[in-house]
Design a protein around this motif. Structure first.
Motif, PDB file in Angstrom:
ATOM      1  N   UNK A  98     -15.837  36.175  -3.295  1.00  9.93           N
ATOM      2  CA  UNK A  98     -15.448  35.008  -2.784  1.00  9.93           C
ATOM      3  C   UNK A  98     -16.742  34.039  -2.636  1.00  9.93           C
ATOM      4  N   UNK A  99     -17.952  34.501  -2.533  1.00  9.36           N
ATOM      5  CA  UNK A  99     -19.194  33.785  -2.529  1.00  9.36           C
ATOM      6  C   UNK A  99     -19.320  33.362  -3.822  1.00  9.36           C
ATOM      7  N   UNK A 100     -19.177  34.166  -4.758  1.00  9.97           N
ATOM      8  CA  UNK A 100     -19.235  33.729  -6.242  1.00  9.97           C
ATOM      9  C   UNK A 100     -18.573  32.725  -6.591  1.00  9.97           C
ATOM     10  N   UNK A 101     -17.270  32.769  -6.302  1.00 16.20           N
ATOM     11  CA  UNK A 101     -16.375  31.715  -6.872  1.00 16.20           C
ATOM     12  C   UNK A 101     -16.643  30.472  -5.993  1.00 16.20           C
ATOM     13  N   UNK A 102     -17.073  30.554  -4.609  1.00 12.55           N
ATOM     14  CA  UNK A 102     -17.334  29.351  -3.858  1.00 12.55           C
ATOM     15  C   UNK A 102     -18.311  28.796  -4.729  1.00 12.55           C
ATOM     16  N   UNK A 103     -19.452  29.469  -5.034  1.00 13.69           N
ATOM     17  CA  UNK A 103     -20.646  28.860  -5.418  1.00 13.69           C
ATOM     18  C   UNK A 103     -20.353  28.203  -6.883  1.00 13.69           C
ATOM     19  N   UNK A 109     -20.101  22.995 -10.746  1.00 13.65           N
ATOM     20  CA  UNK A 109     -18.974  22.888 -12.029  1.00 13.65           C
ATOM     21  C   UNK A 109     -20.080  22.868 -13.213  1.00 13.65           C
ATOM     22  N   UNK A 110     -21.088  22.270 -13.273  1.00 10.13           N
ATOM     23  CA  UNK A 110     -21.752  22.573 -14.591  1.00 10.13           C
ATOM     24  C   UNK A 110     -22.332  23.707 -14.950  1.00 10.13           C
ATOM     25  N   UNK A 111     -22.605  24.574 -14.013  1.00 13.60           N
ATOM     26  CA  UNK A 111     -23.075  26.009 -14.114  1.00 13.60           C
ATOM     27  C   UNK A 111     -21.787  26.819 -14.565  1.00 13.60           C
ATOM     28  N   UNK A 112     -20.569  26.570 -14.119  1.00 15.38           N
ATOM     29  CA  UNK A 112     -19.518  27.228 -14.369  1.00 15.38           C
ATOM     30  C   UNK A 112     -19.271  26.968 -15.858  1.00 15.38           C
TER      31      UNK A 112
END
Lengths: 310, 336
Positions: A11-16, A21-24
């Protein structure tokens, strides 16, 4: 770790990631970028690099020294220039023929075919790609052979004289279709045609019907509408398709070996030089030729306004 | 004067659907004529028949006195402003506007001069080098208008030209279009589903429903004297009641929401009904009340009154609706 705890971490990972968005995007793009950058472009650059090395005539070893000797050798030999000219002329002829045949089909698929008819046409265009390329090329050798179905067909129609007249054309003809440039041309056109149809069809598909109606509404006859609206908007697709057919023909080394008159094509030359002859620098120099030609072609297409609709 | 457009008994059938079903209408020269109706009512098909994009299954189409049913679009003296504007994406604004002149073989200088005049008229001077993709929706709309007018058509067809614009821009463009039409003196045939747009701009309006014309009248007549239940409801959202609810003989009657007085409590009298207020919507200058009748709760009435009179009118309370008998309109029998 308990399922609840691992869930919380995810959850924490997807939140961050959502908040960055650039990191993703970077994480998503990294594997394909590595593939494209290192394996794809990297090996291409390595190839280019080799074309600027030369081979030691005595030892047969590559001399890792920057030189233009290999290009000089390529361009100063009439036999090599013949190969380049032969390949380029064939690629141009194949590309033009594919364009002329593909456009009406793509036009029909984009503007008229609906539902099942459209599915049928897609299938008909793509179906040949499902079977082995080698099988199809060898099948064509039989089709084009002296005792093959085409000459049988011409004879049944009492048109044997016409086939003989075609084969009597100097350079293009030969003892039979399967051993003539004309036969090779037919096989190339057959093999690469889908790569021309699909991009043109995709480009035409994006042309709104209302543009064609607007053109007619403003007084343009159908031929004018075609010239001033449909063709310019289809041009990016035509250029994309012609790059496929052109570069595929420039690089192919199987069809010229199976069908057609003797005389090397660029692809065969690359194959022979880096294989039997072990002259990797010359093979690399030969493979630079199509890259340069396509680069020139794209620059020309751009100047001619082929990408105005993009 | 010669009619700009005459449709006589025109039908257009797609498969089993009668998109346009035996329609006859005449548009006078210089008139602002609207085709109003919900989507699928046949108004756009009717416009496309006039433009020549559809062929009639039967009937005749006469444009400026010439039979046009078999003419292709490029041979008709009409031009169209498309709903999606249909600007050519690969051409500059200037070339888009000059297109009709280009296909007629008019020289570059002359056609650019005339295209610039048109761009001046629609207030887009300075934008001529841009591509349509670089313009806002309102600017594209103006380019489409200039492009359709460059050839000086005597009839301009407009297919929901303001549909994609936001409210404020739409109201501005309504005024501009109307004054443009007066200034140029050409015939406008205007398709819209927005009744207020049709009422505010048109000389006459044809109300379409299910491929047929329900009523063809001036905006005032349409609003004041709707002939059918469909027109009464579609134009101005009138309340439609059966005669027996009102103590009148059979048939159906329409009454406009703003012609009804609403008062708290139960007041007996003629020309009135008692209802229960179920909803109050404050709209700014007006307030809209939704009421169901006490003796028949399936019937819903809408009342619109000037804001400020809400005292004692709360949802759930009993109210009395009264009206002037002259405000009732008897409707022609027919399907809604």
């Amino acid at each position: 770790m308990s399922p609840a705890a691992s869930k919380a971490i995810l959850r924490k990972l997807s939140d961050s990631l959502f908040l960055r968005p650039r990191l993703a995007l970077l994480l998503l793009l990294l594997p394909p970028l590595l593939w494209l950058g290192v394996i794809y472009l990297g090996s291409l650059l390595n190839l280019l690099l080799y074309s600027f090395y030369s081979i030691d005539d005595f030892t047969g070893q590559v001399k890792y020294q920057f030189t233009l000797d290999t290009f000089r050798a390529l361009l100063s030999s009439p036999a090599n220039l013949d190969i380049v000219a032969r390949t380029v002329l064939m690629a141009v002829a194949v590309t033009v023929a594919c364009g002329v045949i593909a456009f009406p089909m793509a036009y029909f698929m984009a503007f008229y075919a609906r539902g099942n008819t459209k599915a049928f046409w897609y299938l008909a265009v793509l179906l040949p790609l499902w079977s082995s390329y080698l099988v199809r090329v060898y099948a064509w050798r039989l089709i084009l052979a002296q005792e093959g179905i085409i000459s049988w067909f011409f004879n049944q129609l009492h048109l044997g004289w016409l086939l003989n007249a075609i084969l009597a054309v100097p350079v293009l003809g030969g003892p039979s279709l399967s051993s003539s440039y004309f036969g090779m041309f037919l096989v190339f056109v057959y093999i690469w045609l889908p790569y021309m149809i699909l991009p043109i069809q995709a480009a035409l598909e994006r042309v709104p019907k209302s543009l064609i109606q607007a053109s007619a509404d403003l007084g343009a006859r159908p031929a004018q509408t075609f010239r001033t609206v449909i063709l310019p908007l289809a041009m990016p697709g035509v250029v994309a398709g012609s790059i496929f057919t052109f570069s595929l023909t420039l690089g192919d080394y199987i069809i010229p070996g199976v069908v057609g008159a003797p005389g090397y094509f660029i692809g065969q030359m690359v194959y022979v030089q880096q294989g039997n002859a072990g002259n990797i620098p010359l093979a690399a120099a030969f493979s630079v030729v199509p890259i340069v030609i396509i680069g020139l072609y794209l620059a020309f297409a751009r100047r001619a306004g082929a990408f105005d609709a993009l | 004067m010669q009619n700009a457009v005459e449709l006589k008994n025109v039908s257009c059938v797609f498969g089993t659907v009668h998109a346009v079903d035996h329609i006859s209408l005449e548009v006078l020269a210089g008139e602002f004529f609207s085709l109003l109706g919900p989507s699928g009512s046949g108004k756009t098909t009717c416009l496309r028949l006039i433009a020549g994009f559809e062929r009639p299954s039967s009937g005749s189409i006469v444009l400026l006195g010439k039979d046009a049913a078999s003419l292709p679009p490029y041979a008709r003296e009409v031009n169209t402003v498309f709903q999606d504007y249909a600007l050519f994406p690969h051409m500059s604004v200037l070339d888009n506007v000059a297109y009709a002149l280009m296909v007629r073989g008019i020289g570059r200088l002359e056609r650019h001069r005339r295209a610039l005049e048109l761009l001046e008229m629609v207030k887009l001077r300075g934008m001529e080098k841009r591509r349509p993709a670089e313009l806002s929706g309102g600017q594209r709309q103006r380019v489409a208008l200039a492009r359709a007018l460059v050839n000086k058509p005597r009839i301009l067809l407009l297919d929901e030209p303001l549909g994609a614009l936001d409210l404020k821009l739409r109201e501005e463009m309504q005024i501009e279009l109307k004054s443009l039409q007066r200034q140029l003196g050409i015939t406008f045939v205007y398709v819209t589903h927005d009744q207020s747009e049709a009422l505010s701009m048109s000389d006459r309006v044809a109300v379409f429903n299910r491929g047929r014309i329900e009523q063809l009248d001036s905006p005032k007549k349409l609003y004041e004297y709707p002939e059918t239940e469909f027109v009464a409801r579609f134009v101005g959202s009138a309340n439609v009641l059966a005669g027996k609810e009102l103590g009148l003989d059979g048939g159906k009657f329409a009454i406009r929401p703003e012609r009804i007085r609403i008062e708290p409590g139960r007041i007996s009298g003629t020309n009135s009904l008692v209802g229960r207020l179920i909803d109050v919507h404050f709209l700014g200058s007006q307030t809209r009340y939704e009421v169901t009748l006490v003796n028949n709760s399936t019937i819903r009435m809408t009342v619109v009154a000037p804001a400020g009179g809400e005292a004692g009118l709360e949802a759930g309370s009993e109210v009395t609706l009264t009206w002037n008998p002259g405000s009732l309109r008897k409707l022609r029998e027919g399907e809604a």
